[in-house]
Motif scaffolding. Structure first.
Motif, PDB file in Angstrom:
ATOM      1  N   ALA A 152       0.676  -1.242  -0.062  1.00 51.34           N
ATOM      2  CA  ALA A 152      -0.051  -0.120   0.158  1.00 51.34           C
ATOM      3  C   ALA A 152       0.950   1.547   0.066  1.00 51.34           C
ATOM      4  CB  ALA A 152      -0.795  -0.122   1.271  1.00 51.34           C
ATOM      5  N   ILE A 153       2.190   1.105   0.957  1.00 48.19           N
ATOM      6  CA  ILE A 153       2.684   2.466   0.959  1.00 48.19           C
ATOM      7  C   ILE A 153       3.496   2.809  -0.413  1.00 48.19           C
ATOM      8  CG2 ILE A 153       4.882   3.378   1.880  1.00 48.19           C
ATOM      9  CD1 ILE A 153       4.174   1.873   4.619  1.00 48.19           C
ATOM     10  N   ILE A 154       4.031   1.652  -0.852  1.00 47.96           N
ATOM     11  CA  ILE A 154       4.891   1.709  -2.248  1.00 47.96           C
ATOM     12  C   ILE A 154       3.887   2.139  -3.549  1.00 47.96           C
ATOM     13  CG2 ILE A 154       6.255   0.683  -4.167  1.00 47.96           C
ATOM     14  CD1 ILE A 154       7.502  -1.098  -1.748  1.00 47.96           C
ATOM     15  N   GLY A 155       2.750   1.355  -3.676  1.00 43.20           N
ATOM     16  CA  GLY A 155       1.755   1.719  -4.481  1.00 43.20           C
ATOM     17  C   GLY A 155       1.130   2.837  -4.485  1.00 43.20           C
ATOM     18  N   TYR A 156       0.630   3.335  -3.342  1.00 42.80           N
ATOM     19  CA  TYR A 156       0.136   4.676  -3.526  1.00 42.80           C
ATOM     20  C   TYR A 156       1.252   5.721  -3.680  1.00 42.80           C
ATOM     21  CZ  TYR A 156      -4.688   3.071  -2.225  1.00 42.80           C
ATOM     22  OH  TYR A 156      -5.809   2.481  -2.232  1.00 42.80           O
ATOM     23  N   GLU A 174       3.750   5.534  -5.695  1.00 48.38           N
ATOM     24  CA  GLU A 174       3.699   5.574  -7.158  1.00 48.38           C
ATOM     25  C   GLU A 174       2.585   6.175  -7.953  1.00 48.38           C
ATOM     26  OE1 GLU A 174       6.737   1.584  -7.931  1.00 48.38           O
ATOM     27  OE2 GLU A 174       4.316   1.141  -7.461  1.00 48.38           O
ATOM     28  N   LEU A 175       1.490   5.808  -7.280  1.00 44.81           N
ATOM     29  CA  LEU A 175       0.210   6.347  -8.050  1.00 44.81           C
ATOM     30  C   LEU A 175       0.230   7.935  -7.691  1.00 44.81           C
ATOM     31  CD1 LEU A 175      -2.355   5.867  -9.379  1.00 44.81           C
ATOM     32  CD2 LEU A 175      -3.380   5.613  -7.236  1.00 44.81           C
ATOM     33  N   ALA A 176       0.735   8.558  -6.529  1.00 47.61           N
ATOM     34  CA  ALA A 176       0.752   9.843  -6.259  1.00 47.61           C
ATOM     35  C   ALA A 176       1.730  10.433  -7.143  1.00 47.61           C
ATOM     36  CB  ALA A 176       1.145  10.146  -4.938  1.00 47.61           C
ATOM     37  N   ASN A 177       3.047   9.753  -7.236  1.00 46.80           N
ATOM     38  CA  ASN A 177       4.053  10.339  -8.268  1.00 46.80           C
ATOM     39  C   ASN A 177       3.613  10.497  -9.532  1.00 46.80           C
ATOM     40  OD1 ASN A 177       6.342  11.268  -7.295  1.00 46.80           O
ATOM     41  ND2 ASN A 177       7.657   9.346  -7.578  1.00 46.80           N
ATOM     42  N   TYR A 178       2.895   9.729 -10.085  1.00 47.79           N
ATOM     43  CA  TYR A 178       2.341   9.652 -11.413  1.00 47.79           C
ATOM     44  C   TYR A 178       1.302  10.785 -11.559  1.00 47.79           C
ATOM     45  CZ  TYR A 178      -0.441   8.260 -15.753  1.00 47.79           C
ATOM     46  OH  TYR A 178      -0.943   8.815 -16.976  1.00 47.79           O
ATOM     47  N   GLN A 179       0.333  11.133 -10.519  1.00 51.76           N
ATOM     48  CA  GLN A 179      -0.525  12.025 -10.709  1.00 51.76           C
ATOM     49  C   GLN A 179       0.405  13.470 -10.259  1.00 51.76           C
ATOM     50  OE1 GLN A 179      -3.084  10.603  -7.620  1.00 51.76           O
ATOM     51  NE2 GLN A 179      -4.337   9.314  -8.975  1.00 51.76           N
ATOM     52  N   LEU A 180       1.110  13.566  -9.616  1.00 52.67           N
ATOM     53  CA  LEU A 180       1.853  14.835  -9.437  1.00 52.67           C
ATOM     54  C   LEU A 180       3.316  14.909 -10.231  1.00 52.67           C
ATOM     55  CD1 LEU A 180       1.467  14.825  -5.582  1.00 52.67           C
ATOM     56  CD2 LEU A 180       0.115  16.222  -7.148  1.00 52.67           C
ATOM     57  N   ARG A 181       3.263  14.161 -11.292  1.00 52.74           N
ATOM     58  CA  ARG A 181       4.633  14.351 -11.836  1.00 52.74           C
ATOM     59  C   ARG A 181       5.044  15.713 -12.409  1.00 52.74           C
ATOM     60  NH1 ARG A 181       0.665  12.082 -14.718  1.00 52.74           N
ATOM     61  NH2 ARG A 181       0.321  12.528 -16.863  1.00 52.74           N
ATOM     62  N   ASN A 182       3.969  16.644 -12.380  1.00 51.30           N
ATOM     63  CA  ASN A 182       4.361  17.989 -13.102  1.00 51.30           C
ATOM     64  C   ASN A 182       4.617  19.133 -11.902  1.00 51.30           C
ATOM     65  OD1 ASN A 182       3.992  17.519 -15.829  1.00 51.30           O
ATOM     66  ND2 ASN A 182       1.615  17.531 -15.426  1.00 51.30           N
ATOM     67  N   ASN A 183       4.480  18.529 -10.579  1.00 51.12           N
ATOM     68  CA  ASN A 183       4.855  19.123  -9.497  1.00 51.12           C
ATOM     69  C   ASN A 183       6.298  18.573  -8.678  1.00 51.12           C
ATOM     70  OD1 ASN A 183       5.241  19.922  -6.730  1.00 51.12           O
ATOM     71  ND2 ASN A 183       2.997  20.459  -6.710  1.00 51.12           N
ATOM     72  N   LYS A 184       7.290  19.392  -9.068  1.00 58.81           N
ATOM     73  CA  LYS A 184       8.582  18.804  -9.056  1.00 58.81           C
ATOM     74  C   LYS A 184       8.923  18.539  -7.454  1.00 58.81           C
ATOM     75  CE  LYS A 184      13.720  19.066 -10.021  1.00 58.81           C
ATOM     76  NZ  LYS A 184      13.882  18.815  -8.540  1.00 58.81           N
ATOM     77  N   SER A 185       8.630  19.415  -6.655  1.00 62.31           N
ATOM     78  CA  SER A 185       8.782  19.301  -5.164  1.00 62.31           C
ATOM     79  C   SER A 185       7.936  18.145  -4.588  1.00 62.31           C
ATOM     80  CB  SER A 185       8.592  20.746  -4.354  1.00 62.31           C
ATOM     81  OG  SER A 185       6.971  20.840  -4.183  1.00 62.31           O
ATOM     82  N   ASP A 192       9.757  14.908  -6.000  1.00 62.78           N
ATOM     83  CA  ASP A 192      11.022  14.660  -5.168  1.00 62.78           C
ATOM     84  C   ASP A 192      10.801  13.941  -3.855  1.00 62.78           C
ATOM     85  OD1 ASP A 192      12.298  15.447  -7.549  1.00 62.78           O
ATOM     86  OD2 ASP A 192      12.806  17.538  -6.623  1.00 62.78           O
ATOM     87  N   SER A 193       9.804  14.747  -3.198  1.00 55.70           N
ATOM     88  CA  SER A 193       9.362  14.136  -1.472  1.00 55.70           C
ATOM     89  C   SER A 193       8.875  12.753  -1.751  1.00 55.70           C
ATOM     90  CB  SER A 193       8.679  15.016  -1.022  1.00 55.70           C
ATOM     91  OG  SER A 193       8.989  16.215  -0.923  1.00 55.70           O
ATOM     92  N   ILE A 194       7.792  12.595  -2.699  1.00 60.04           N
ATOM     93  CA  ILE A 194       7.266  11.153  -2.786  1.00 60.04           C
ATOM     94  C   ILE A 194       8.369  10.111  -3.309  1.00 60.04           C
ATOM     95  CG2 ILE A 194       5.486   9.807  -4.004  1.00 60.04           C
ATOM     96  CD1 ILE A 194       3.957  12.497  -3.884  1.00 60.04           C
ATOM     97  N   SER A 195       9.353  10.683  -4.009  1.00 57.56           N
ATOM     98  CA  SER A 195      10.205   9.611  -4.654  1.00 57.56           C
ATOM     99  C   SER A 195      11.179   9.034  -3.560  1.00 57.56           C
ATOM    100  CB  SER A 195      11.185  10.330  -5.777  1.00 57.56           C
ATOM    101  OG  SER A 195      10.498  10.617  -6.830  1.00 57.56           O
ATOM    102  N   GLU A 196      11.290   9.870  -2.726  1.00 57.88           N
ATOM    103  CA  GLU A 196      12.262   9.366  -1.314  1.00 57.88           C
ATOM    104  C   GLU A 196      11.396   8.381  -0.476  1.00 57.88           C
ATOM    105  OE1 GLU A 196      15.172  10.020  -0.547  1.00 57.88           O
ATOM    106  OE2 GLU A 196      15.390  11.283  -2.476  1.00 57.88           O
ATOM    107  N   ILE A 197       9.840   8.821  -0.637  1.00 55.54           N
ATOM    108  CA  ILE A 197       9.202   7.732   0.301  1.00 55.54           C
ATOM    109  C   ILE A 197       9.249   6.307  -0.371  1.00 55.54           C
ATOM    110  CG2 ILE A 197       6.742   7.055   0.771  1.00 55.54           C
ATOM    111  CD1 ILE A 197       6.066  10.037   1.134  1.00 55.54           C
TER     112      ILE A 197
END
Length: 535
Positions: A166-170, A172-183, A186-191
């Motif tokens: 759930a942690i990894i999947g959501y 990844e999903l959030a990163n896809y949805q927020l791919r145009n918001n760099k900050s 980057d934060s979600i990429s660390e998670i």
């Protein structure tokens, strides 16, 4: 009469010699102690041997010289609570901490009783060094603990991997949805990175409990070290300064990235602990060195050749030579109770040795500590680390039946797979999933099922579906199960097997590979049927 007297004296001398020999050659230390001073009135050589004294040095000893100060109160209380009626007084025994001449401690067993010696009440008894027995008992207890940890790990891994999914999947999903918001990206990429490392750590724990081997591959250490230092900078107090000098040209080594992560975390957290009170400098170096025959004299286990050196040093309190000698012993720790397990450096030592490397420690009280790890260098090109290199994620349009009793996970993967173009039907009840499949067996192009579910397990579900449609492609997922692995899954006819937590990249590639392979086989069958001669 004189003759008879001589015979008696001779008999007494023989008896005295016999008993003296028995006393002096005894395996146990024998003593008689004055009450209340604790002065030794009598002792045998074995007693001096146990505590590291010579017979001459033992003349002026008291019981207090042989017992650790922490135990003095208990011994004194025992001496003063013995009844005066020594003939009917019971024998007392116990395990105590002894103190050897050079200051080291041992575990001793004392059995003693009260007697009259030269007309005064005294205590006589025997002392047995039970240090080795105590060490064995402790190791046995620790081994039992480790076995219990292995059993516990097996029991909770399925649930823990579902949480990680759930942690990894959501993420990844959030990163896809927020791919145009760099900050945010980057934060979600660390998670996500932390989740990937947690996934590999769970796999390591399970491998440890099963005593299986880790897969080593050519690896550049610098990216993994940089990742650990980035984590540490966010968690260490500002009183600890981190300095790094990581040579870009450092050679690749055969290693497991998660184990390198583990080595770095252990060494750096130990260094931070040594500087916790006054702060200091944590320095990490990475460079190459060539070991010739002269240098290997200091490390006979190493062969001449090129090595990559990882150096971790601190400016903390340092260690005495006695502690340095023991730091790699399992369960040995200088930290207060509840802070350290004593397993960190033992694990580091084990990993390094399994790589064919060596570890060197330099430390002095008040001058800090430096650990240097020597990894044999290899000429092979490193395998790209999935955590550090994004790869293209394949898309599709096929119909997928996704079955998992965890509703949150089925919703998550329905969302992710639909973003990849697939048409997904989600089911949390395996029996209902079978009914849906039974109603139209040719509708679905692929079934993805969890292994451990109430009602129909993944294995039973696949078996039931294959009776209806033998060629249906199936992917089995599991958090952990002793009843299923890649080999067993293959023998069941399963097309692919994935360990949770699921990662989009891995699952998307597996799905595409299984579907494309099934499609190729189907085309081959159609070609064969097309050219079959008519009857």
């Amino acid at each position: 009469m004189i003759f008879r007297s001589n015979e008696v004296k001779k008999a007494y001398r023989q008896i005295e010699h016999r008993y003296r020999s028995l006393v002096e050659n005894s395996f146990f230390g024998l003593f008689i102690v004055d009450i209340p001073s604790g002065r030794l009135l009598f002792s045998n050589n074995r007693l001096y041997e146990i505590f590291g004294y010579t017979e001459e040095e033992g003349v002026d000893l008291s019981i207090w010289d042989l017992i650790h100060p922490n135990e003095h109160e208990a011994i004194e209380k025992t001496l003063h609570t013995w009844p005066d009626d020594y003939e009917n007084a019971p024998t007392k025994s116990g395990i105590f901490t002894g103190l050897k001449k050079e200051g080291s401690i041992i575990r001793i067993e004392i059995n003693a009783s009260i007697v009259a010696y030269d007309g005064e009440l005294s205590v006589q008894g025997i002392i047995n060094d039970v240090t080795q027995s105590a060490v064995f008992d402790e190791k046995l207890r620790q081994a039992q603990k480790m076995e219990a940890i292995g059993t516990l790990a097996s029991g909770i891994s399925h649930d823990f991997n579902n949480i990680l999914s759930a942690i990894i999947g959501y993420s990844e999903l959030a990163n896809y949805q927020l791919r145009n918001n760099k900050s945010c990206f980057d934060s979600i990429s660390e998670i996500m990175k932390a989740g990937y490392r947690a996934k590999e750590l769970v796999a390591q724990i399970m491998a440890f409990s099963r005593k299986s081997e880790h897969e080593l591959k050519p690896l550049h250490l610098k990216p993994v070290i940089k990742e650990v230092l980035k984590l540490l900078k966010a968690s260490l107090p500002s009183t600890i300064e981190i300095r790094e000098n990581l040579k870009i040209e450092a050679c690749a080594v055969m290693a497991d990235p998660t184990q390198i992560h583990q080595i770095m975390m252990n060494l750096c957290t130990n260094a931070a602990h040594a500087m916790a009170e006054e702060g200091g400098i944590l320095e990490v170096l990475l460079y190459d060195i060539y070991f010739d025959e002269n240098l290997t004299v200091a490390h006979p286990e190493m062969i001449p050749g090129k090595y990559t050196v990882l150096s971790v040093s601190d400016t903390g309190q340092g260690m005495t030579p006695g502690i340095v000698e023991r730091i790699f012993e399992p369960y040995f720790t200088t930290k207060e109770k509840g802070v350290g397990t004593g397993m960190g450096l033992a694990v580091v030592h084990g990993i390094v040795k399994s790589y064919g490397g060596a570890i060197n420690v330099q430390s002095e009280p008040g001058s800090g500590t430096t650990f240097k790890i020597y990894f044999p260098a290899v000429k092979k090109e490193p395998v790209p680390d999935l955590l550090a290199h994004e790869q293209d994620i394949p898309f599709g349009s096929e119909k997928i039946l996704f079955v998992d009793d965890e509703a949150a996970l089925t919703r998550l993967w329905k969302n992710i797979l639909e973003n990849l173009g697939y048409n997904v039907s989600m089911m949390t009840d395996s029996t209902e999933a079978f009914r849906l499949f039974y109603s139209d067996p040719d509708y679905f192009d692929l079934v993805i099922s969890d292994m451990t579910m109430p009602g129909l397990t993944g294995a039973k579900l696949v078996k039931s579906m294959r009776k209806i449609r033998p060629d249906i492609p199936v992917i089995i997922c599991t958090g952990y199960s002793e009843n299923i692995n890649e080999e067993k899954a293959s023998s069941m006819g399963v097309n692919a097997f994935i360990l949770k937590p699921l990662v989009t990249q891995e699952l998307a590639c597996k799905i595409r590979n299984v579907l494309d392979e099934h499609s190729s086989r189907k085309k081959v069958r159609n070609v064969r049927y097309r050219y079959l001669p008519s009857a």
